[in-house]
Design a protein around this motif. Structure first.
Motif, PDB file in Angstrom:
ATOM      1  N   LEU A 107      -8.691  53.204 -17.474  1.00 23.83           N
ATOM      2  CA  LEU A 107      -7.510  53.233 -17.779  1.00 23.83           C
ATOM      3  C   LEU A 107      -6.982  54.426 -18.513  1.00 23.83           C
ATOM      4  CD1 LEU A 107      -4.656  51.682 -18.995  1.00 23.83           C
ATOM      5  CD2 LEU A 107      -6.074  50.787 -20.713  1.00 23.83           C
ATOM      6  N   ILE A 108      -6.038  55.257 -18.088  1.00 22.72           N
ATOM      7  CA  ILE A 108      -5.743  56.535 -18.385  1.00 22.72           C
ATOM      8  C   ILE A 108      -4.138  56.829 -17.966  1.00 22.72           C
ATOM      9  CG2 ILE A 108      -7.880  57.613 -17.803  1.00 22.72           C
ATOM     10  CD1 ILE A 108      -6.989  58.232 -15.105  1.00 22.72           C
ATOM     11  N   TYR A 109      -3.589  57.930 -18.730  1.00 26.13           N
ATOM     12  CA  TYR A 109      -2.315  58.529 -17.992  1.00 26.13           C
ATOM     13  C   TYR A 109      -2.585  59.228 -17.042  1.00 26.13           C
ATOM     14  CZ  TYR A 109       0.762  56.835 -21.895  1.00 26.13           C
ATOM     15  OH  TYR A 109       1.526  55.977 -22.724  1.00 26.13           O
ATOM     16  N   SER A 110      -3.367  60.334 -16.802  1.00 21.44           N
ATOM     17  CA  SER A 110      -3.705  61.318 -15.741  1.00 21.44           C
ATOM     18  C   SER A 110      -5.151  61.159 -15.486  1.00 21.44           C
ATOM     19  CB  SER A 110      -2.986  62.463 -15.877  1.00 21.44           C
ATOM     20  OG  SER A 110      -3.579  63.263 -16.658  1.00 21.44           O
ATOM     21  N   GLY A 111      -5.928  61.449 -16.475  1.00 25.36           N
ATOM     22  CA  GLY A 111      -7.255  61.738 -16.298  1.00 25.36           C
ATOM     23  C   GLY A 111      -7.444  62.974 -15.552  1.00 25.36           C
ATOM     24  N   ILE A 112      -6.611  63.836 -15.461  1.00 31.39           N
ATOM     25  CA  ILE A 112      -6.841  64.899 -14.639  1.00 31.39           C
ATOM     26  C   ILE A 112      -8.065  65.753 -14.750  1.00 31.39           C
ATOM     27  CG2 ILE A 112      -5.773  66.741 -16.076  1.00 31.39           C
ATOM     28  CD1 ILE A 112      -4.915  66.169 -12.354  1.00 31.39           C
ATOM     29  N   PHE A 113      -8.744  65.477 -15.915  1.00 28.79           N
ATOM     30  CA  PHE A 113     -10.149  66.006 -15.910  1.00 28.79           C
ATOM     31  C   PHE A 113     -11.107  65.736 -14.821  1.00 28.79           C
ATOM     32  CE2 PHE A 113     -10.867  62.665 -18.389  1.00 28.79           C
ATOM     33  CZ  PHE A 113     -12.218  62.287 -18.214  1.00 28.79           C
ATOM     34  N   PRO A 141       4.509  57.940 -13.697  1.00 23.49           N
ATOM     35  CA  PRO A 141       4.981  59.188 -13.838  1.00 23.49           C
ATOM     36  C   PRO A 141       6.463  59.136 -14.158  1.00 23.49           C
ATOM     37  CG  PRO A 141       4.626  59.000 -11.410  1.00 23.49           C
ATOM     38  CD  PRO A 141       3.930  57.872 -12.318  1.00 23.49           C
ATOM     39  N   ALA A 142       7.063  57.983 -13.849  1.00 26.24           N
ATOM     40  CA  ALA A 142       8.452  58.197 -14.214  1.00 26.24           C
ATOM     41  C   ALA A 142       9.007  57.204 -15.559  1.00 26.24           C
ATOM     42  CB  ALA A 142       9.194  57.328 -13.069  1.00 26.24           C
ATOM     43  N   SER A 143       7.985  56.954 -16.085  1.00 32.33           N
ATOM     44  CA  SER A 143       8.027  56.124 -17.389  1.00 32.33           C
ATOM     45  C   SER A 143       8.391  56.928 -18.684  1.00 32.33           C
ATOM     46  CB  SER A 143       6.726  55.221 -17.680  1.00 32.33           C
ATOM     47  OG  SER A 143       5.694  56.082 -18.162  1.00 32.33           O
ATOM     48  N   ARG A 144       9.161  56.232 -19.643  1.00 37.30           N
ATOM     49  CA  ARG A 144       9.406  56.897 -20.967  1.00 37.30           C
ATOM     50  C   ARG A 144       8.261  56.993 -21.891  1.00 37.30           C
ATOM     51  NH1 ARG A 144      12.629  52.427 -24.179  1.00 37.30           N
ATOM     52  NH2 ARG A 144      11.082  50.915 -24.262  1.00 37.30           N
ATOM     53  N   GLU A 145       7.132  56.326 -21.514  1.00 37.39           N
ATOM     54  CA  GLU A 145       5.818  56.186 -22.396  1.00 37.39           C
ATOM     55  C   GLU A 145       5.059  57.445 -21.955  1.00 37.39           C
ATOM     56  OE1 GLU A 145       7.385  52.473 -22.343  1.00 37.39           O
ATOM     57  OE2 GLU A 145       6.816  53.658 -20.532  1.00 37.39           O
ATOM     58  N   VAL A 146       4.959  57.943 -20.710  1.00 35.29           N
ATOM     59  CA  VAL A 146       4.320  59.293 -20.006  1.00 35.29           C
ATOM     60  C   VAL A 146       5.074  60.425 -20.652  1.00 35.29           C
ATOM     61  CG1 VAL A 146       3.515  60.527 -18.322  1.00 35.29           C
ATOM     62  CG2 VAL A 146       3.168  58.130 -18.248  1.00 35.29           C
ATOM     63  N   ALA A 147       6.565  60.497 -20.537  1.00 36.88           N
ATOM     64  CA  ALA A 147       7.148  61.329 -21.111  1.00 36.88           C
ATOM     65  C   ALA A 147       7.144  61.656 -22.484  1.00 36.88           C
ATOM     66  CB  ALA A 147       8.784  61.314 -20.777  1.00 36.88           C
ATOM     67  N   ARG A 148       7.160  60.300 -23.369  1.00 38.57           N
ATOM     68  CA  ARG A 148       6.958  60.811 -24.686  1.00 38.57           C
ATOM     69  C   ARG A 148       5.645  61.537 -25.012  1.00 38.57           C
ATOM     70  NH1 ARG A 148       8.173  56.003 -29.460  1.00 38.57           N
ATOM     71  NH2 ARG A 148       7.793  57.212 -31.215  1.00 38.57           N
ATOM     72  N   ARG A 149       4.556  60.677 -24.337  1.00 39.14           N
ATOM     73  CA  ARG A 149       3.023  61.363 -24.733  1.00 39.14           C
ATOM     74  C   ARG A 149       2.974  62.679 -24.434  1.00 39.14           C
ATOM     75  NH1 ARG A 149      -1.221  61.156 -27.963  1.00 39.14           N
ATOM     76  NH2 ARG A 149      -3.051  62.237 -26.862  1.00 39.14           N
ATOM     77  N   SER A 150       3.714  63.299 -23.430  1.00 41.86           N
ATOM     78  CA  SER A 150       3.629  64.811 -22.786  1.00 41.86           C
ATOM     79  C   SER A 150       4.222  65.284 -24.116  1.00 41.86           C
ATOM     80  CB  SER A 150       4.299  64.796 -21.546  1.00 41.86           C
ATOM     81  OG  SER A 150       4.223  65.980 -21.080  1.00 41.86           O
ATOM     82  N   GLU A 151       5.356  65.127 -24.447  1.00 42.07           N
ATOM     83  CA  GLU A 151       6.079  65.729 -25.728  1.00 42.07           C
ATOM     84  C   GLU A 151       5.213  65.753 -27.294  1.00 42.07           C
ATOM     85  OE1 GLU A 151       9.673  63.422 -26.040  1.00 42.07           O
ATOM     86  OE2 GLU A 151      10.690  65.391 -24.943  1.00 42.07           O
ATOM     87  N   GLU A 152       4.697  64.656 -27.240  1.00 40.57           N
ATOM     88  CA  GLU A 152       3.449  64.367 -28.566  1.00 40.57           C
ATOM     89  C   GLU A 152       2.465  65.383 -28.423  1.00 40.57           C
ATOM     90  OE1 GLU A 152       2.724  60.514 -28.726  1.00 40.57           O
ATOM     91  OE2 GLU A 152       4.555  59.792 -29.793  1.00 40.57           O
ATOM     92  N   ALA A 161       3.638  64.136 -16.565  1.00 38.22           N
ATOM     93  CA  ALA A 161       4.211  63.149 -15.496  1.00 38.22           C
ATOM     94  C   ALA A 161       3.587  63.962 -14.365  1.00 38.22           C
ATOM     95  CB  ALA A 161       5.418  63.193 -15.348  1.00 38.22           C
ATOM     96  N   ALA A 162       3.732  65.518 -14.181  1.00 35.76           N
ATOM     97  CA  ALA A 162       3.281  66.067 -13.031  1.00 35.76           C
ATOM     98  C   ALA A 162       1.603  66.062 -12.825  1.00 35.76           C
ATOM     99  CB  ALA A 162       3.661  67.703 -13.274  1.00 35.76           C
ATOM    100  N   LYS A 163       1.035  65.871 -14.098  1.00 29.25           N
ATOM    101  CA  LYS A 163      -0.452  65.824 -13.879  1.00 29.25           C
ATOM    102  C   LYS A 163      -0.824  64.241 -13.328  1.00 29.25           C
ATOM    103  CE  LYS A 163      -2.109  68.658 -17.842  1.00 29.25           C
ATOM    104  NZ  LYS A 163      -2.819  68.439 -19.062  1.00 29.25           N
ATOM    105  N   VAL A 164       0.087  63.271 -13.756  1.00 28.78           N
ATOM    106  CA  VAL A 164      -0.117  61.921 -13.248  1.00 28.78           C
ATOM    107  C   VAL A 164      -0.116  61.920 -11.681  1.00 28.78           C
ATOM    108  CG1 VAL A 164       0.597  59.665 -13.108  1.00 28.78           C
ATOM    109  CG2 VAL A 164       0.349  60.882 -15.301  1.00 28.78           C
ATOM    110  N   ARG A 165       0.926  62.426 -11.311  1.00 25.03           N
ATOM    111  CA  ARG A 165       1.358  62.725  -9.658  1.00 25.03           C
ATOM    112  C   ARG A 165       0.088  63.385  -8.952  1.00 25.03           C
ATOM    113  NH1 ARG A 165       6.729  63.709 -11.768  1.00 25.03           N
ATOM    114  NH2 ARG A 165       7.980  61.921 -11.415  1.00 25.03           N
TER     115      ARG A 165
END
Length: 247
Positions: A107-113, A141-152, A161-165
């Motif tokens: 369970l992650i947002y992107s886990g890009i690592f 990636p279209a959710s407000r939760e991902v956008a908010r976490r990115s800002e935080e 969102a780009a990392k999630v994609r």
């Protein structure tokens, strides 16, 4: 009221009343009462059944263990605390994946690592072919939760969102070949969860810090403990509400 958790666990693992009775040394009628009347077995019987279905006693019989005993067991579930995710040895990630025999759930947002490992897709495909159930939960990636976490995290509204994609594109081959089930969620993610059978790495999320710089708990499931079950149930709750990605 029946013990639905016990019933479902036995059915899921293909055990009938006779098999449970034989394993615990009781009459099948007794097993039937454990299920249908929600009677609580003796500790030795609980341990035997929990081992059979690979669940904890706490999950199957939430009220069976005294609070003080449960508290002590839960303390022992914590194997190690790492100050940062990047402090977790690469050898531990590889070991946990290699040892998994039934379940890899992330369970992650992107886990890009994770995409830094060039052999990860091949490894996960091999695990799936060996019978391991692989479930990947990424942020929508279209959710407000991902956008908010990115800002935080201080990286800009659209960066996460780009990392999630990118992560979805990386893992997509596993979904297309049936080696993993992938869903996207819109939850506020308080922790990233990496489950390998009965072990967890829980990457806590700290306001203002990227996940790589936040602490990680290494947790090992113990029968009678609460900590592992808390995170396992959290994963399941998010999974149930998540949707397939819009490729």
């Amino acid at each position: 009221m029946p013990n639905q958790r016990l019933r479902d666990s036995l059915l899921r693992n293909g055990f009938d009343l006779t098999q449970v009775a034989r394993a615990t040394g009781v009459d099948p009628k007794t097993v039937e009462r454990w299920i249908n009347l929600n009677r609580t077995p003796y500790p030795r019987h609980r341990r035997a059944i929990a081992a059979m279905v690979r669940e904890s006693e706490t999950y199957l019989w939430p009220d069976a263990i005294a609070p003080d005993a449960k508290k002590e067991i839960t303390k022992s579930e914590v194997v190690q605390v790492y100050p940062h995710r990047h402090s977790v040895p690469q050898e531990l990630w590889a070991q946990l994946i290699d040892q998994a025999r039934m379940n890899i759930s992330i369970l992650i947002y992107s886990g890009i690592f994770l995409t830094d490992n060039p052999s990860l897709i091949k490894t996960l495909r091999s695990k799936a072919e060996a019978g391991v159930k692989i479930r990947l939960l990424l942020g929508d990636p279209a959710s407000r939760e991902v956008a908010r976490r990115s800002e935080e995290e201080g990286i800009g509204r659209g960066t996460l969102a780009a990392k999630v994609r990118n992560a979805l594109a990386y893992f997509r081959p596993l979904a297309e070949t049936g080696h993993a089930e992938i869903r996207c969620h819109r939850t506020t993610l308080y922790n990233s969860i990496y489950r390998f059978d009965d072990e967890l790495l829980v990457n806590t999320h700290v306001h203002g810090f990227m996940a790589a710089h936040a602490p990680v708990l290494h947790i090992r499931r113990l029968s009678g403990g609460d900590l592992f079950e808390t995170y396992a149930e959290s994963f399941q709750g998010v999974w149930d509400d998540a949707k397939p990605p819009k490729w």
